[in-house]
Motif scaffolding. Sequence first.
Motif, PDB file in Angstrom:
ATOM      1  N   GLY A  32      16.622  40.212  22.194  1.00 18.69           N
ATOM      2  CA  GLY A  32      17.104  41.406  22.907  1.00 18.69           C
ATOM      3  C   GLY A  32      16.107  41.865  23.951  1.00 18.69           C
ATOM      4  O   GLY A  32      15.777  41.138  24.895  1.00 18.69           O
ATOM      5  N   ARG A  33      15.574  43.060  23.787  1.00 13.86           N
ATOM      6  CA  ARG A  33      14.507  43.521  24.671  1.00 13.86           C
ATOM      7  C   ARG A  33      13.164  43.528  23.934  1.00 13.86           C
ATOM      8  O   ARG A  33      12.212  44.195  24.331  1.00 13.86           O
ATOM      9  CB  ARG A  33      14.820  44.923  25.228  1.00 13.86           C
ATOM     10  N   GLY A  34      13.136  42.811  22.817  1.00 16.12           N
ATOM     11  CA  GLY A  34      11.861  42.616  22.130  1.00 16.12           C
ATOM     12  C   GLY A  34      11.333  43.838  21.409  1.00 16.12           C
ATOM     13  O   GLY A  34      10.132  43.933  21.151  1.00 16.12           O
ATOM     14  N   GLY A  35      12.204  44.786  21.065  1.00 18.01           N
ATOM     15  CA  GLY A  35      11.752  45.994  20.372  1.00 18.01           C
ATOM     16  C   GLY A  35      11.131  45.658  19.023  1.00 18.01           C
ATOM     17  O   GLY A  35       9.994  46.051  18.726  1.00 18.01           O
ATOM     18  N   HIS A  36      11.864  44.912  18.207  1.00 17.84           N
ATOM     19  CA  HIS A  36      11.313  44.523  16.907  1.00 17.84           C
ATOM     20  C   HIS A  36      10.141  43.564  17.108  1.00 17.84           C
ATOM     21  O   HIS A  36       9.116  43.675  16.444  1.00 17.84           O
ATOM     22  CB  HIS A  36      12.383  43.850  16.040  1.00 17.84           C
ATOM     23  N   CYS A  37      10.334  42.644  18.033  1.00 15.57           N
ATOM     24  CA  CYS A  37       9.327  41.606  18.256  1.00 15.57           C
ATOM     25  C   CYS A  37       7.974  42.222  18.622  1.00 15.57           C
ATOM     26  O   CYS A  37       6.924  41.800  18.124  1.00 15.57           O
ATOM     27  CB  CYS A  37       9.836  40.705  19.363  1.00 15.57           C
ATOM     28  N   SER A  52      14.073  34.081  20.097  1.00 19.70           N
ATOM     29  CA  SER A  52      15.096  33.454  20.923  1.00 19.70           C
ATOM     30  C   SER A  52      16.249  34.418  21.140  1.00 19.70           C
ATOM     31  O   SER A  52      16.420  35.402  20.407  1.00 19.70           O
ATOM     32  CB  SER A  52      15.578  32.163  20.246  1.00 19.70           C
ATOM     33  N   ASP A  53      17.035  34.124  22.165  1.00 18.35           N
ATOM     34  CA  ASP A  53      18.235  34.902  22.456  1.00 18.35           C
ATOM     35  C   ASP A  53      19.133  34.007  23.307  1.00 18.35           C
ATOM     36  O   ASP A  53      18.639  33.159  24.049  1.00 18.35           O
ATOM     37  CB  ASP A  53      17.881  36.181  23.240  1.00 18.35           C
ATOM     38  N   CYS A  54      20.447  34.192  23.174  1.00 18.42           N
ATOM     39  CA  CYS A  54      21.350  33.352  23.975  1.00 18.42           C
ATOM     40  C   CYS A  54      21.595  33.955  25.354  1.00 18.42           C
ATOM     41  O   CYS A  54      22.254  33.346  26.196  1.00 18.42           O
ATOM     42  CB  CYS A  54      22.671  33.145  23.233  1.00 18.42           C
ATOM     43  N   ASN A  81      21.511  29.800  21.416  1.00 21.19           N
ATOM     44  CA  ASN A  81      22.251  30.392  20.312  1.00 21.19           C
ATOM     45  C   ASN A  81      21.463  30.168  19.021  1.00 21.19           C
ATOM     46  O   ASN A  81      20.998  29.051  18.766  1.00 21.19           O
ATOM     47  CB  ASN A  81      23.605  29.694  20.222  1.00 21.19           C
ATOM     48  N   TYR A  82      21.354  31.203  18.190  1.00 18.18           N
ATOM     49  CA  TYR A  82      20.529  31.011  16.986  1.00 18.18           C
ATOM     50  C   TYR A  82      21.112  29.968  16.047  1.00 18.18           C
ATOM     51  O   TYR A  82      20.377  29.365  15.266  1.00 18.18           O
ATOM     52  CB  TYR A  82      20.200  32.319  16.258  1.00 18.18           C
ATOM     53  N   LEU A  83      22.394  29.715  16.134  1.00 20.52           N
ATOM     54  CA  LEU A  83      22.968  28.676  15.268  1.00 20.52           C
ATOM     55  C   LEU A  83      22.466  27.295  15.701  1.00 20.52           C
ATOM     56  O   LEU A  83      22.034  26.492  14.874  1.00 20.52           O
ATOM     57  CB  LEU A  83      24.500  28.740  15.311  1.00 20.52           C
ATOM     58  N   LEU A 101      17.192  38.557  11.959  1.00 21.82           N
ATOM     59  CA  LEU A 101      18.356  38.644  12.862  1.00 21.82           C
ATOM     60  C   LEU A 101      18.805  40.097  12.954  1.00 21.82           C
ATOM     61  O   LEU A 101      18.995  40.756  11.928  1.00 21.82           O
ATOM     62  CB  LEU A 101      19.548  37.839  12.320  1.00 21.82           C
ATOM     63  N   ASP A 102      18.968  40.561  14.178  1.00 21.89           N
ATOM     64  CA  ASP A 102      19.467  41.911  14.448  1.00 21.89           C
ATOM     65  C   ASP A 102      20.761  41.680  15.241  1.00 21.89           C
ATOM     66  O   ASP A 102      20.719  41.475  16.446  1.00 21.89           O
ATOM     67  CB  ASP A 102      18.391  42.633  15.281  1.00 21.89           C
ATOM     68  N   LEU A 103      21.879  41.656  14.518  1.00 20.50           N
ATOM     69  CA  LEU A 103      23.119  41.142  15.109  1.00 20.50           C
ATOM     70  C   LEU A 103      23.714  42.066  16.166  1.00 20.50           C
ATOM     71  O   LEU A 103      23.319  43.218  16.308  1.00 20.50           O
ATOM     72  CB  LEU A 103      24.151  40.916  13.994  1.00 20.50           C
ATOM     73  N   GLY A 104      24.678  41.538  16.865  1.00 22.72           N
ATOM     74  CA  GLY A 104      25.435  42.374  17.792  1.00 22.72           C
ATOM     75  C   GLY A 104      24.865  42.412  19.185  1.00 22.72           C
ATOM     76  O   GLY A 104      24.071  41.562  19.568  1.00 22.72           O
ATOM     77  N   VAL A 105      25.289  43.433  19.931  1.00 22.15           N
ATOM     78  CA  VAL A 105      24.870  43.531  21.332  1.00 22.15           C
ATOM     79  C   VAL A 105      23.686  44.479  21.465  1.00 22.15           C
ATOM     80  O   VAL A 105      23.476  45.359  20.633  1.00 22.15           O
ATOM     81  CB  VAL A 105      26.012  44.060  22.231  1.00 22.15           C
ATOM     82  N   PRO A 108      21.066  47.378  26.568  1.00 21.44           N
ATOM     83  CA  PRO A 108      21.245  47.007  27.977  1.00 21.44           C
ATOM     84  C   PRO A 108      22.529  46.214  28.223  1.00 21.44           C
ATOM     85  O   PRO A 108      23.166  46.384  29.262  1.00 21.44           O
ATOM     86  CB  PRO A 108      20.016  46.142  28.288  1.00 21.44           C
ATOM     87  N   GLN A 109      22.911  45.378  27.267  1.00 22.67           N
ATOM     88  CA  GLN A 109      24.180  44.646  27.438  1.00 22.67           C
ATOM     89  C   GLN A 109      25.351  45.630  27.476  1.00 22.67           C
ATOM     90  O   GLN A 109      26.253  45.520  28.302  1.00 22.67           O
ATOM     91  CB  GLN A 109      24.389  43.646  26.286  1.00 22.67           C
ATOM     92  N   LEU A 110      25.317  46.615  26.576  1.00 24.23           N
ATOM     93  CA  LEU A 110      26.401  47.605  26.520  1.00 24.23           C
ATOM     94  C   LEU A 110      26.445  48.484  27.765  1.00 24.23           C
ATOM     95  O   LEU A 110      27.514  48.803  28.283  1.00 24.23           O
ATOM     96  CB  LEU A 110      26.209  48.523  25.315  1.00 24.23           C
TER      97      LEU A 110
END
Length: 294
Positions: A32-37, A52-54, A81-83, A101-105, A108-110
Amino acid sequence: VTLHQPVLLEPVLQKFLEMDSLPKTLWDGTFGRGGHCRAFLQRMPDCQITASDCDSEAIAFGEENFKEEINSKRLRLLLGNYLDIAKQFSNDGVKFDAVFLDLGVSSPQLDDADRGFSLYNDGPLDMRMDQSKALTAREIVNSWNADDLEKIFVDYGEAKRAQRVADRIIHERAKKEFETTKSLADVIARVEGWRRKGHHPATQYFQALRIAVNDELRIVEEVLPTLIHLLAPKGRLQVITFHSLEDRITKYKLKESTEFGRLVNKKVIKPTWDEQKDNKRARSAKLRVFERGE
Ligand SMILES: C[S@@+](CC[C@H](N)C(=O)[O-])C[C@H]1O[C@@H](n2cnc3c(N)ncnc32)[C@H](O)[C@@H]1O
């Protein structure tokens, strides 16, 4: 720049920091935007992180804003894709002490109207997290038949008037193809009607389209067993879900895997009231934690 406020950050950190030995390797599959990272890097200084991020915009953001960590080789960023990445790691025999994994959008995407996720900011009907993929919301809305539309609205949106909305879409698109999020949201609102204040009547339908465009439920279901096998002994997997469908899958997939380890919490972990007040996106979040056996 729109930032993304990381959800359930403290409990996630706690569940990694309380492990018998601190993680030395961690994979964050939804950068995402690396908040957790960013917090993982700060709070686990001896941990090597793969993120990673798709979404290529997420990775570009990371390359720009985490230069120091990348240069010092504490952080490696991968687009994908994480899969697919999980399968690759599994083929290569790679193991991790921690997987997240922090699922969803992401916010910024929203918020970016051009990505086409938003009910409120008018934009093209897109909704792809991975913009290299072909299927968009526009294609689904303008070409799928009424039965298939109704099915995703019911299965992925648990929508009330799915059949009527599907029929209305077919009727409207015969006159003019749907191009924007607002044109679709308006048509759905006319069929559904506003019932709850502050809750757009098209919310469930947009969720359904987003899940269909990104094939979200199949991917989560398929990835979880692989993630468990990527864990080193006593390694932990943490998953944050945002709606009941993906949470149900996560719950049942983790329960099904207890021959390989244990659920760390019997009860799902939810945000505190304070976090829910501060961050609307956190309201529906649920965290599940799995620990691999010896
Ligand atoms: C909720 S956000 C993550 C936010 C992040 N934890 C932070 O604090 O900034 C979810 C991210 O996962 C990505 N994503 C969703 N499904 C994915 C998939 N199947 N493979 C890779 N990335 C995915 C999205 O593009 C989005 O950037």
